[in-house]
Structures are given as C-alpha cells and as structure tokens.
Design a protein around this motif. Structure first.
Motif, PDB file in Angstrom:
ATOM      1  N   VAL A 291       0.847  -1.180   0.000  1.00  0.00           N
ATOM      2  CA  VAL A 291       0.000   0.000   0.000  1.00  0.00           C
ATOM      3  C   VAL A 291       0.890   1.240   0.000  1.00  0.00           C
ATOM      4  N   ALA A 292       0.511   2.251  -0.764  1.00  0.00           N
ATOM      5  CA  ALA A 292       1.255   3.511  -0.802  1.00  0.00           C
ATOM      6  C   ALA A 292       0.277   4.674  -0.813  1.00  0.00           C
ATOM      7  N   PHE A 293       0.758   5.834  -0.380  1.00  0.00           N
ATOM      8  CA  PHE A 293      -0.073   7.030  -0.283  1.00  0.00           C
ATOM      9  C   PHE A 293       0.698   8.242  -0.817  1.00  0.00           C
ATOM     10  N   VAL A 294      -0.038   9.224  -1.288  1.00  0.00           N
ATOM     11  CA  VAL A 294       0.512  10.540  -1.588  1.00  0.00           C
ATOM     12  C   VAL A 294      -0.134  11.507  -0.610  1.00  0.00           C
ATOM     13  N   THR A 295       0.674  12.086   0.263  1.00  0.00           N
ATOM     14  CA  THR A 295       0.144  12.959   1.306  1.00  0.00           C
ATOM     15  C   THR A 295      -0.164  14.350   0.758  1.00  0.00           C
ATOM     16  N   GLU A 341      -5.868   7.267   9.974  1.00  0.00           N
ATOM     17  CA  GLU A 341      -6.328   8.629   9.711  1.00  0.00           C
ATOM     18  C   GLU A 341      -5.491   9.287   8.620  1.00  0.00           C
ATOM     19  N   GLN A 342      -4.166   9.132   8.695  1.00  0.00           N
ATOM     20  CA  GLN A 342      -3.298   9.686   7.666  1.00  0.00           C
ATOM     21  C   GLN A 342      -3.620   9.083   6.304  1.00  0.00           C
ATOM     22  N   GLY A 343      -3.835   7.775   6.292  1.00  0.00           N
ATOM     23  CA  GLY A 343      -4.120   7.095   5.034  1.00  0.00           C
ATOM     24  C   GLY A 343      -5.405   7.570   4.396  1.00  0.00           C
ATOM     25  N   LYS A 344      -6.433   7.707   5.203  1.00  0.00           N
ATOM     26  CA  LYS A 344      -7.730   8.108   4.661  1.00  0.00           C
ATOM     27  C   LYS A 344      -7.767   9.586   4.274  1.00  0.00           C
ATOM     28  N   MET A 345      -6.863  10.386   4.849  1.00  0.00           N
ATOM     29  CA  MET A 345      -6.815  11.799   4.504  1.00  0.00           C
ATOM     30  C   MET A 345      -5.832  12.096   3.380  1.00  0.00           C
ATOM     31  N   ALA A 346      -5.196  11.064   2.829  1.00  0.00           N
ATOM     32  CA  ALA A 346      -4.202  11.265   1.775  1.00  0.00           C
ATOM     33  C   ALA A 346      -4.852  11.758   0.486  1.00  0.00           C
ATOM     34  N   ASP A 347      -4.060  12.418  -0.336  1.00  0.00           N
ATOM     35  CA  ASP A 347      -4.547  12.858  -1.643  1.00  0.00           C
ATOM     36  C   ASP A 347      -4.737  11.680  -2.586  1.00  0.00           C
ATOM     37  N   ILE A 368     -13.988   8.536   1.107  1.00  0.00           N
ATOM     38  CA  ILE A 368     -13.495   8.803  -0.242  1.00  0.00           C
ATOM     39  C   ILE A 368     -12.061   9.320  -0.160  1.00  0.00           C
ATOM     40  N   ILE A 369     -11.196   8.760  -0.986  1.00  0.00           N
ATOM     41  CA  ILE A 369      -9.790   9.179  -1.008  1.00  0.00           C
ATOM     42  C   ILE A 369      -9.629  10.332  -1.998  1.00  0.00           C
ATOM     43  N   GLY A 370      -9.040  11.436  -1.513  1.00  0.00           N
ATOM     44  CA  GLY A 370      -8.824  12.596  -2.388  1.00  0.00           C
ATOM     45  C   GLY A 370     -10.122  13.099  -2.973  1.00  0.00           C
ATOM     46  N   ASP A 371     -10.122  13.269  -4.320  1.00  0.00           N
ATOM     47  CA  ASP A 371     -11.343  13.730  -4.993  1.00  0.00           C
ATOM     48  C   ASP A 371     -12.175  12.572  -5.534  1.00  0.00           C
TER      49      ASP A 371
END
Length: 402
Positions: A291-295, A341-347, A368-371
C-alpha cells in the motif's frame, strides 16, 4: 479360555472394505454390544452382539441406516473405479478441457520428474509433498514481458531468503535454479504472462516433521497473460481477518489462508481488497500487495517493510519515483508508520504488486480518497513500471532464449 474375541465384519456392500477380523481384549461380561462402521465410499452403521462362545466369534446381527444419507439404496452409491496410469492421464486431460479457467498453463518444471512438460494434465505434484498437506513451502513469481523476465533475480533472491527462513534446503544451487526457470519459460513459448515457482521440503510422508522427506523439490509454472492490468480505481475495506505475525509476513510462504480469507471478505463486501493493520494499528499491507499514499505535502509514503512482505514491485516503485521528484510531481519519498487517519486523509492511495502493478484506491471503507478519482501519481507510477518492464536496464530484464 482365550484372551481375545474375534470380531467378524460382514457386509454385502460392494464398495466397502471386505469382511475383516479384529481382536478385542476379553472381559468378564457374558455379552457386550459394539458399534462399528464400514469405511468405503459411504459409511454404514451396524450393531453387533458379542457373546462368549468357544469360537469367540462376533457377527453383525442388525443393520441401520447409511450415515450422512437418507438414501438406503446401495445401488445408487458411487462406484469408484480403479484406473490405470493411462486412464488417469486421459481423465485428467478431459477434466482440463472441460474445466478450463481463464488462465492458460503453458509449461511446468518439476524436480520430481526432472524435466519440463507442456501438457496441463501432467502439471501435478505428489499429495505427500509437505507443501501440500503441511504448508511447508515458499514461492515467488516474475512477470514475462515481451520475451523478458522482469526482476527475475530480485524475486529469486527473495525466494532463497524465504527458503532459508523456512528451513528448506535447495535441490540445486542458485545458478541452476535460475537456468531452470529461464528454460521453462523458453519451452513454454510464452512472451507475455507470469512465471511462478515454489521450493518445498519435498514429498516423503504425511508426518508433521520434514525429517522423512528425501530431498527438497522445485516446481515452476508459466501462465500466459496477454494484457496489462487495468488502471481503474477500486474500493478497499479494513480487513477483519487477523494478519500473519511479522516472522511469517516477511516470508513469502504458501500459507496464504489468511490472505485468501481477507480477499474473500473484501469481495463479499463489494470491495477489491482488504487492508491489514499491524498490532499497533498502523497500515500494514493488502492480501498480496503493498500500500502507498501521496500525502497533502506531496510525499510518496509506504509502510516500513519490517512487519510486511517487501514487495519487489513496491521497492522498484521507490527507485523509479525519483523521476517524479525531478519533474515536480512529488516532493519526497518516505518509508514510515502510516496511521489509518493519515491514510484516509491522503490525496492518493494505491495498491502495488506484480499482478496489478499500480492500482488506484478511490474509497477506503466509507471514506473517499482525495477527490474520488484516479490520481496523477498512481498513473505516472504505473507508466514508469510498464516502461521499465519493456525497456528497463539489464538488471531488471532477463532475455529468454526461445
């Protein structure tokens, strides 16, 4: 007086074992009642009355219903034939033809028969292989792209590390295993697909310990796959299935029941995959992907690999993502703890693995992730990996001599 009774099982059921005798210790009672069963294709119960006689014989005197079935007509029972080797091969071939999946198996190597077969009906392993009945085996995979094996050496190194952790010896040295894998792909004539391979402690018996196994075994199979994975975004859920402990999570072993149940749980809830959290509540991994995220700060973040499988594709993404920094798409790359929380708030959120490459996540649970759309970083990373598979350096592309 004799010290035992002879227990004679009599039945007309042709599919059960023939009449057999059993010895029982003698007792002081004049009569006993025993229950016994005939173990064949079906199970039949009967009662027997035991009486002391000079012959010490016991015979079934009353029969009851078939266990597990309301049908008492013995003519309706399945009659399992005894097959010759040729008949077994023919039935396996017919089964393959009638039950074809969407995967095409092009070639298989087995150290048991010491060669390669292109007949799917012959792509079998022994039932007493401890990988089958004890899960004592490890595996890995490599993609086949345009006649090249992608990251073969990286995946092979991980396989050997996993084998060492699982106390599995090698049937061949590393160079020989590598050549066998390449030759199996060559024999398959497959230019796009995947190569999967396993190391097992081998066949030998059905005991728990592998001490009865003569030698370890190597298996490899080539699966054709003509198209790339799609880039359509998916929904994930938080998995309720307990994840493996770190000692087993970092080892790519064949004990994938938790992984399978996590994937099934997701599908039952209309999602693509389940996301595991570690014992501290941080984001861990998916059932067979990282799993990866863009903050919001434009950092590409992934969880540490100390408690999860170090995905070869994920590690390659970390290298290729440096290009996105120079292009200004992201500002940095970081491995670290990621809270829910960080993951779900990621862009952006994405799943990374050799089977899916890079797949955007649009929704996690109800969030919903990002837009809610496929993000630019996930698309850019997908394109970078595909380009690397098609024209990357020799360190990640091994040509197959067809």
């Amino acid at each position: 007086m004799a010290s035992s009774l002879t227990f004679l099982c009599e039945t007309t059921l042709k599919n059960a074992f023939p009449s057999r005798s059993f010895a029982f210790p003698s007792g002081s009672h004049e009569a006993q009642r025993l229950s016994f069963g005939f173990h064949g294709v079906a199970l039949r119960r009967a009662k027997a009355e035991v009486k002391w006689r000079s012959s010490r014989e016991v015979r079934a005197v009353e029969n009851s219903s078939w266990a597990g079935s309301a049908d008492t007509d013995i003519n309706n029972l399945f009659d399992a034939p005894v097959l010759s080797n040729t008949e077994v091969a023919e039935r396996l071939r017919t089964y393959q033809e009638q039950n074809q999946s969407n995967q095409h198996y092009m070639a298989m190597f087995s150290s048991i028969f010491g060669g390669i077969t292109t007949d799917p009906a012959a792509m079998v392993i022994p039932m007493d292989d401890h990988m089958v009945h004890r899960g004592h085996g490890v595996f890995d995979t490599a993609a086949i792209m345009d006649g090249h094996l992608y990251e073969l050496d990286q995946h092979l190194d991980r396989l050997l590390r996993s084998a060492s952790m699982a106390k599995i010896g090698l049937p061949f040295d590393r160079s020989t295993i590598r050549n066998i894998l390449i030759n199996t792909v060559s024999a398959s004539k497959c230019t796009r697909g995947s190569l999967r391979y396993w190391l097992s402690v081998g066949p030998g018996d059905f005991q728990l310990s592998s001490s009865g196994c003569a030698k370890p075994a190597l298996y490899a199979i080539v699966i054709e796959g003509r198209s790339l994975p799609d880039q359509k975004g998916v929904r994930v859920i938080t998995s309720s299935i307990p994840m493996k402990s770190p000692e087993f999570a970092i080892m790519k072993n064949v004990n994938y029941l938790p992984n399978a149940l996590s994937k099934m749980e997701a599908e039952e809830n209309g999602a693509f995959a389940g996301i595991w959290l570690d014992n501290e509540g941080y984001v861990a991994e998916g059932p067979n992907m990282n799993v990866a995220f863009v903050t919001a700060d434009k950092e590409l973040m992934m969880p540490h690999f100390d408690k999860i499988l170090s995905g070869c594709t994920a590690k390659r993404v970390l290298v290729l993502a440096e290009k996105l920094i120079s292009e200004g798409m992201i500002d940095g790359i970081r491995l670290g703890n990621v809270s829910v929380e960080q993951g779900k708030m990621a862009d952006e959120m994405m799943l990374i693995g050799s089977g899916i490459i890079v797949k955007p996540v649009l929704q996690w649970d109800k969030h919903i992730i990002g837009d809610g759309k496929e993000g630019p970083v996930a698309k850019a990373l997908f394109d970078l990996i595909v380009e690397d598979m098609q024209s990357g350096p020799a360190s990640v592309r091994v040509p197959v001599p067809y």
